[in-house]
Write a protein that holds these residues in place. Structure first.
Motif, PDB file in Angstrom:
ATOM      1  N   ALA A 138       0.068  -5.021 -16.397  1.00  0.00           N
ATOM      2  CA  ALA A 138       0.717  -3.812 -16.911  1.00  0.00           C
ATOM      3  C   ALA A 138       0.410  -2.600 -16.041  1.00  0.00           C
ATOM      4  N   VAL A 139      -0.847  -2.481 -15.623  1.00  0.00           N
ATOM      5  CA  VAL A 139      -1.241  -1.371 -14.747  1.00  0.00           C
ATOM      6  C   VAL A 139      -0.524  -1.476 -13.407  1.00  0.00           C
ATOM      7  N   ALA A 140      -0.480  -2.682 -12.851  1.00  0.00           N
ATOM      8  CA  ALA A 140       0.153  -2.884 -11.545  1.00  0.00           C
ATOM      9  C   ALA A 140       1.639  -2.551 -11.573  1.00  0.00           C
ATOM     10  N   LEU A 141       2.300  -2.863 -12.683  1.00  0.00           N
ATOM     11  CA  LEU A 141       3.739  -2.621 -12.795  1.00  0.00           C
ATOM     12  C   LEU A 141       4.071  -1.244 -13.355  1.00  0.00           C
ATOM     13  N   GLY A 142       3.058  -0.565 -13.902  1.00  0.00           N
ATOM     14  CA  GLY A 142       3.296   0.743 -14.490  1.00  0.00           C
ATOM     15  C   GLY A 142       4.048   0.689 -15.803  1.00  0.00           C
ATOM     16  N   VAL A 143       3.786  -0.378 -16.576  1.00  0.00           N
ATOM     17  CA  VAL A 143       4.455  -0.534 -17.872  1.00  0.00           C
ATOM     18  C   VAL A 143       3.409  -0.834 -18.940  1.00  0.00           C
ATOM     19  N   LYS A 144       3.857  -0.947 -20.186  1.00  0.00           N
ATOM     20  CA  LYS A 144       2.951  -1.256 -21.275  1.00  0.00           C
ATOM     21  C   LYS A 144       2.652  -2.751 -21.336  1.00  0.00           C
ATOM     22  N   ARG A 145       1.526  -3.082 -21.989  1.00  0.00           N
ATOM     23  CA  ARG A 145       1.129  -4.489 -22.112  1.00  0.00           C
ATOM     24  C   ARG A 145       2.201  -5.307 -22.833  1.00  0.00           C
TER      25      ARG A 145
ATOM     26  N   GLY B  67       2.990   5.789  -3.761  1.00  0.00           N
ATOM     27  CA  GLY B  67       4.089   6.592  -4.280  1.00  0.00           C
ATOM     28  C   GLY B  67       5.271   6.705  -3.338  1.00  0.00           C
ATOM     29  N   MET B  68       5.163   6.092  -2.161  1.00  0.00           N
ATOM     30  CA  MET B  68       6.248   6.157  -1.193  1.00  0.00           C
ATOM     31  C   MET B  68       7.339   5.148  -1.557  1.00  0.00           C
ATOM     32  N   ARG B  69       8.595   5.511  -1.333  1.00  0.00           N
ATOM     33  CA  ARG B  69       9.691   4.586  -1.541  1.00  0.00           C
ATOM     34  C   ARG B  69       9.951   3.808  -0.250  1.00  0.00           C
ATOM     35  N   VAL B  70      10.440   2.605  -0.383  1.00  0.00           N
ATOM     36  CA  VAL B  70      10.767   1.773   0.784  1.00  0.00           C
ATOM     37  C   VAL B  70      12.154   1.162   0.566  1.00  0.00           C
ATOM     38  N   LEU B  71      13.029   1.374   1.541  1.00  0.00           N
ATOM     39  CA  LEU B  71      14.344   0.732   1.550  1.00  0.00           C
ATOM     40  C   LEU B  71      14.377  -0.246   2.713  1.00  0.00           C
ATOM     41  N   VAL B  72      14.532  -1.518   2.420  1.00  0.00           N
ATOM     42  CA  VAL B  72      14.654  -2.526   3.467  1.00  0.00           C
ATOM     43  C   VAL B  72      16.090  -2.529   3.975  1.00  0.00           C
ATOM     44  N   LEU B  73      16.246  -2.295   5.284  1.00  0.00           N
ATOM     45  CA  LEU B  73      17.541  -2.379   5.958  1.00  0.00           C
ATOM     46  C   LEU B  73      17.387  -3.452   7.019  1.00  0.00           C
ATOM     47  N   SER B  74      17.876  -4.650   6.722  1.00  0.00           N
ATOM     48  CA  SER B  74      17.542  -5.792   7.564  1.00  0.00           C
ATOM     49  C   SER B  74      18.655  -6.823   7.529  1.00  0.00           C
TER      50      SER B  74
ATOM     51  N   ALA C 244       5.848  -6.995  -3.298  1.00  0.00           N
ATOM     52  CA  ALA C 244       5.111  -5.817  -2.838  1.00  0.00           C
ATOM     53  C   ALA C 244       5.585  -4.545  -3.535  1.00  0.00           C
ATOM     54  N   GLY C 245       6.733  -4.625  -4.216  1.00  0.00           N
ATOM     55  CA  GLY C 245       7.207  -3.464  -4.965  1.00  0.00           C
ATOM     56  C   GLY C 245       8.438  -2.790  -4.418  1.00  0.00           C
ATOM     57  N   VAL C 246       9.008  -3.342  -3.325  1.00  0.00           N
ATOM     58  CA  VAL C 246      10.239  -2.769  -2.773  1.00  0.00           C
ATOM     59  C   VAL C 246      11.389  -2.999  -3.755  1.00  0.00           C
ATOM     60  N   THR C 247      12.164  -1.964  -4.009  1.00  0.00           N
ATOM     61  CA  THR C 247      13.266  -2.085  -4.968  1.00  0.00           C
ATOM     62  C   THR C 247      14.627  -1.922  -4.322  1.00  0.00           C
ATOM     63  N   GLY C 248      14.676  -1.618  -3.017  1.00  0.00           N
ATOM     64  CA  GLY C 248      15.940  -1.418  -2.344  1.00  0.00           C
ATOM     65  C   GLY C 248      16.099  -2.344  -1.153  1.00  0.00           C
TER      66      GLY C 248
ATOM     67  N   ARG D 118       0.835  -1.203   0.000  1.00  0.00           N
ATOM     68  CA  ARG D 118       0.000   0.000   0.000  1.00  0.00           C
ATOM     69  C   ARG D 118       0.870   1.254   0.000  1.00  0.00           C
ATOM     70  N   LEU D 119       1.948   1.222   0.763  1.00  0.00           N
ATOM     71  CA  LEU D 119       2.860   2.373   0.777  1.00  0.00           C
ATOM     72  C   LEU D 119       3.464   2.605  -0.605  1.00  0.00           C
ATOM     73  N   VAL D 120       3.913   1.526  -1.236  1.00  0.00           N
ATOM     74  CA  VAL D 120       4.530   1.641  -2.564  1.00  0.00           C
ATOM     75  C   VAL D 120       3.532   2.166  -3.576  1.00  0.00           C
ATOM     76  N   ARG D 121       2.323   1.658  -3.534  1.00  0.00           N
ATOM     77  CA  ARG D 121       1.305   2.094  -4.496  1.00  0.00           C
ATOM     78  C   ARG D 121       0.909   3.557  -4.285  1.00  0.00           C
TER      79      ARG D 121
END
Length: 231
Positions: free
Chosen positions: A177-184, A89-96, A110-114, A84-87
């Protein structure tokens, strides 16, 4: 005095979620030393952060959350909350410590990229934070090797894995495509690469049912994922 970073805001607002006090204080200090960054909230759990955010204004909310995944005295970070945070527009960096590979995989979906480890250098942590703020991917070599350690498991990129899970869960190409923000057509390319990579390790897949079966086998999703997505 604040600084503008790469055309961004006057300063980037950072929230820190870490249940170990000394680690949390050190992370606060590390972030606070960076020009253009400001810690706006520091707490023990993701639930605490969400409760604080519920009463905040858009101008006070963090741009990025530095998140520990595993909590000793409470619930681990919930991938659904992170999504929900990622969607939003918030960024998430996992430090673990990255003790749970399945939880890390869930965070990727979930969309975390870091992702950066607690044993990594402070320079790497700072670099990862800026990469996430600039919407770039960051994953440590140690974690990448763990995630790809099974020779019978194809090495998928983050986007390929997310496309696989979403599509195998029952979504259409358009919905993925919508979920990933890319084209079909981009989703189709991801899935073709997935099929090729599975074939390369001797596990050919052709249909959505095949993809679902292999994704469950590899621990990328569970059988309940399909049911939840259909609700």
């Amino acid at each position: 005095m604040t600084h503008v970073q790469d055309g961004g805001p006057a300063y980037w607002r950072v929230a820190i979620v870490e249940d170990h006090r000394l680690q949390r204080l050190r992370t606060e200090e590390l972030v606070g030393r960076q020009p253009g960054l400001r810690v706006v909230r520091s707490c023990e759990t993701l639930d605490e952060l969400m409760a604080w955010m519920a009463g905040g204004s858009p101008q006070s909310l963090p741009h990025v959350v530095v998140l520990d995944l595993v909590v000793d005295r409470g619930r681990d970070a919930d991938p659904a909350v992170v999504e929900r945070l990622v969607r939003s527009g918030m960024r998430v960096l996992v430090l673990s410590a990255m003790a749970s590979v399945p939880l890390v995989r869930a965070m990727i979906r979930a969309g975390v990229t870091g992702f950066v480890g607690k044993r990594d250098t402070e320079e790497d942590i700072v670099a990862a934070l800026w990469a996430v703020l600039r919407r770039r991917q960051w994953i440590t070599p140690e974690l990448a090797s763990v995630m790809a350690g099974d020779a019978q498991r194809p090495r998928l990129s983050d986007q390929e894995e997310r496309a696989l899970v979403l599509y195998a869960s029952g979504l259409t190409l358009d919905a993925v495509a919508v979920a990933l923000g890319v084209k079909r057509d981009t989703v189709k390319k991801y899935l073709e690469r997935v099929k090729t990579k599975y074939a390369d390790v001797g596990r050919p897949v052709r249909t959505k049912i095949d993809l679902n079966r292999e994704a469950i086998r590899d621990g990328l999703m569970t059988a309940s994922t399909v049911e939840n997505d259909r609700r």
